[in-house]
Design a protein around this motif. Structure first.
Motif, PDB file in Angstrom:
ATOM      1  N   THR A 195       1.860   7.027  33.761  1.00 59.05           N
ATOM      2  CA  THR A 195       2.447   5.186  32.835  1.00 59.05           C
ATOM      3  C   THR A 195       2.758   4.751  34.301  1.00 59.05           C
ATOM      4  O   THR A 195       2.981   3.742  34.176  1.00 59.05           O
ATOM      5  N   LEU A 196       2.763   5.711  36.167  1.00 54.76           N
ATOM      6  CA  LEU A 196       2.844   5.016  36.896  1.00 54.76           C
ATOM      7  C   LEU A 196       2.017   3.737  37.143  1.00 54.76           C
ATOM      8  O   LEU A 196       1.226   3.291  36.512  1.00 54.76           O
ATOM      9  N   PRO A 197       2.776   2.275  37.972  1.00 54.12           N
ATOM     10  CA  PRO A 197       2.073   1.708  37.988  1.00 54.12           C
ATOM     11  C   PRO A 197       0.790   2.060  39.203  1.00 54.12           C
ATOM     12  O   PRO A 197       1.354   3.117  39.533  1.00 54.12           O
ATOM     13  N   ARG A 198       0.248   1.349  38.651  1.00 52.84           N
ATOM     14  CA  ARG A 198      -1.075   2.209  40.513  1.00 52.84           C
ATOM     15  C   ARG A 198      -0.909   1.771  41.852  1.00 52.84           C
ATOM     16  O   ARG A 198      -0.846   2.790  42.679  1.00 52.84           O
ATOM     17  N   THR A 199      -0.105   0.821  42.115  1.00 58.01           N
ATOM     18  CA  THR A 199       0.129   0.467  43.239  1.00 58.01           C
ATOM     19  C   THR A 199       1.554   0.018  43.263  1.00 58.01           C
ATOM     20  O   THR A 199       2.098  -0.899  42.176  1.00 58.01           O
ATOM     21  N   VAL A 200       2.599   0.496  44.643  1.00 56.42           N
ATOM     22  CA  VAL A 200       4.008   0.349  44.449  1.00 56.42           C
ATOM     23  C   VAL A 200       4.271   0.003  45.478  1.00 56.42           C
ATOM     24  O   VAL A 200       3.727   0.648  46.806  1.00 56.42           O
ATOM     25  N   ALA A 210       8.546 -14.193  45.167  1.00 59.76           N
ATOM     26  CA  ALA A 210       8.325 -15.605  45.738  1.00 59.76           C
ATOM     27  C   ALA A 210       6.678 -14.613  45.295  1.00 59.76           C
ATOM     28  O   ALA A 210       5.762 -15.420  45.236  1.00 59.76           O
ATOM     29  N   VAL A 211       6.183 -13.217  46.495  1.00 58.24           N
ATOM     30  CA  VAL A 211       4.581 -13.792  46.201  1.00 58.24           C
ATOM     31  C   VAL A 211       4.192 -12.485  45.697  1.00 58.24           C
ATOM     32  O   VAL A 211       3.207 -12.137  44.903  1.00 58.24           O
ATOM     33  N   LEU A 212       4.964 -12.161  43.951  1.00 56.67           N
ATOM     34  CA  LEU A 212       4.395 -11.321  43.203  1.00 56.67           C
ATOM     35  C   LEU A 212       4.031 -11.941  41.974  1.00 56.67           C
ATOM     36  O   LEU A 212       4.390 -13.327  41.198  1.00 56.67           O
ATOM     37  N   PRO A 213       3.485 -11.241  41.150  1.00 58.29           N
ATOM     38  CA  PRO A 213       2.903 -12.523  40.016  1.00 58.29           C
ATOM     39  C   PRO A 213       3.940 -12.263  38.266  1.00 58.29           C
ATOM     40  O   PRO A 213       4.422 -11.035  39.070  1.00 58.29           O
ATOM     41  N   PRO A 214       3.744 -12.849  37.925  1.00 55.54           N
ATOM     42  CA  PRO A 214       5.199 -12.383  36.685  1.00 55.54           C
ATOM     43  C   PRO A 214       5.218 -11.801  35.958  1.00 55.54           C
ATOM     44  O   PRO A 214       6.200 -11.230  35.435  1.00 55.54           O
ATOM     45  N   VAL A 241       2.581  -6.330  48.919  1.00 53.98           N
ATOM     46  CA  VAL A 241       3.135  -6.431  48.162  1.00 53.98           C
ATOM     47  C   VAL A 241       2.423  -7.019  46.887  1.00 53.98           C
ATOM     48  O   VAL A 241       3.026  -6.419  45.647  1.00 53.98           O
ATOM     49  N   ALA A 242       2.242  -7.657  47.352  1.00 53.77           N
ATOM     50  CA  ALA A 242       1.459  -8.823  45.944  1.00 53.77           C
ATOM     51  C   ALA A 242       0.518  -8.432  45.196  1.00 53.77           C
ATOM     52  O   ALA A 242       0.874  -8.988  43.917  1.00 53.77           O
ATOM     53  N   GLU A 243      -0.398  -7.350  45.041  1.00 48.25           N
ATOM     54  CA  GLU A 243      -0.895  -6.855  43.975  1.00 48.25           C
ATOM     55  C   GLU A 243      -0.324  -5.426  43.231  1.00 48.25           C
ATOM     56  O   GLU A 243      -0.866  -4.685  42.683  1.00 48.25           O
ATOM     57  N   ALA A 244       1.173  -5.342  44.098  1.00 50.12           N
ATOM     58  CA  ALA A 244       1.817  -4.416  43.307  1.00 50.12           C
ATOM     59  C   ALA A 244       2.052  -4.520  41.943  1.00 50.12           C
ATOM     60  O   ALA A 244       2.799  -5.545  41.910  1.00 50.12           O
ATOM     61  N   GLY A 245       2.519  -3.825  41.198  1.00 51.73           N
ATOM     62  CA  GLY A 245       2.761  -3.189  39.538  1.00 51.73           C
ATOM     63  C   GLY A 245       4.208  -3.488  39.546  1.00 51.73           C
ATOM     64  O   GLY A 245       5.034  -4.146  38.699  1.00 51.73           O
ATOM     65  N   LEU A 246       4.483  -2.840  40.739  1.00 54.72           N
ATOM     66  CA  LEU A 246       6.497  -2.084  40.235  1.00 54.72           C
ATOM     67  C   LEU A 246       6.717  -2.876  42.494  1.00 54.72           C
ATOM     68  O   LEU A 246       5.688  -1.527  42.985  1.00 54.72           O
ATOM     69  N   VAL A 247       8.185  -2.972  42.426  1.00 57.67           N
ATOM     70  CA  VAL A 247       7.559  -3.123  44.005  1.00 57.67           C
ATOM     71  C   VAL A 247       9.838  -3.108  44.401  1.00 57.67           C
ATOM     72  O   VAL A 247      10.230  -3.214  43.111  1.00 57.67           O
TER      73      VAL A 247
END
Length: 283
Positions: free
Chosen positions: A2-7, A106-110, A80-86
């Motif tokens: 269930t982890l986001p593909r990119t962290v 500010a750089v993450l999608p909603p 990190v803009a493409e990460a599902g979790l930061v």
């Protein structure tokens, strides 16, 4: 899984590298962000050592090149803009964390989730500076991260329930247990751990017993995996001092800092990272 593909992990110190290492072992791609090239180089070297040790121990069926091929260390927060979790893992200072979390958001999608690895600061106080506090949670990892068995999930007043459920699933994917606590000073683990650690320091101060004997009492008598004074050395006396000061401000004199702790920090006896604390670490 269930982890986001990119962290993403912001902060490449001991804890940040440990968190990135744990997510790598679980199958995620990781992006570690550090403040400058020198710090990034140290983080990359630390991650390479951690991965090599895992491979050597047989903790993973993957090779070091396979694992490190999914890891990137950078100085650009936009990476990190493409990460599902930061996960934010910068030093335990409110102003620093507020600044970093605001710039990350500010750089993450909603649709992305944001977490802090704070061990004592208020999740709600940090969330108050975010535009999407409902997508923010505390993930308190323990040092050393890959070997620790627990992650404390800290639920803020505005954290959506689905994020708490997701976080529990991520922790399970990491091979660890989780507990869920409401936002409160020191949460559950730091509050209890610091209370025991401060009392152990007072006992040294008063000449009750040696650090080694105090630790042996808790390891042999109460089955602690490590004694409170050795743990203080591992955490860092400066880190423990900062948390104790925060808890004293919030919860009162029961968390008053022993003079011995202040003296040792002032003298640079910070524990393992300095080679000496309550024990010697350079032998």
């Amino acid at each position: 899984m269930t982890l986001p593909r990119t962290v993403g992990v912001v902060g490449g110190g001991r804890m940040g590298v440990g968190i990135a290492h744990a997510f790598l072992l679980a199958g995620a791609t990781t992006v570690v962000v550090e403040r400058d090239d020198q710090a990034a180089a140290r983080a990359r070297a630390g991650l390479e050592r951690a991965v090599a040790a895992s491979v050597e121990r047989g903790s993973t069926p993957r090779t070091a090149p396979e694992l490190l091929g999914r890891a990137r260390v950078t100085t650009a927060l936009a990476d990190v803009a493409e990460a599902g979790l930061v996960v934010e893992a910068v030093p335990e200072d409110l102003a620093t964390k507020v600044d970093v979390l605001g710039r990350v958001e500010a750089v993450l999608p909603p649709t992305a989730w944001l977490a802090t690895n704070t061990s004592s600061l208020s999740v709600d106080a940090l969330a108050g500076h975010l535009d999407h506090a409902e997508r923010f949670v505390g993930l308190h990892f323990f040092n050393p991260v890959p070997a620790s068995a627990l992650v404390e999930i800290v639920r803020g007043a505005r954290t959506v329930p689905v994020l708490v459920e997701e976080a529990a699933a991520w922790v399970a994917d990491l091979g660890k247990a989780s507990i869920v606590v409401s936002d409160s000073p020191g949460f559950a683990s730091s509050r209890l751990g610091v209370a025991i650690g401060l009392e152990a320091i007072r006992m040294v101060e008063e000449g009750v017993a040696s650090p080694a004997d105090i630790d042996t009492a808790m390891v042999r008598g109460y089955r602690f995996p490590v004694g409170p004074l050795r743990l203080t050395d591992l955490v860092g006396l400066d880190v423990r001092l900062g948390i104790a000061e925060h808890l004293e401000r919030k919860l009162g004199p029961r968390f008053a800092v022993p003079p011995l702790l202040r003296e040792m920090v002032a003298a640079g006896r910070l524990g393992r990272k300095a080679g000496e604390g309550f024990f010697r670490w350079d032998e």
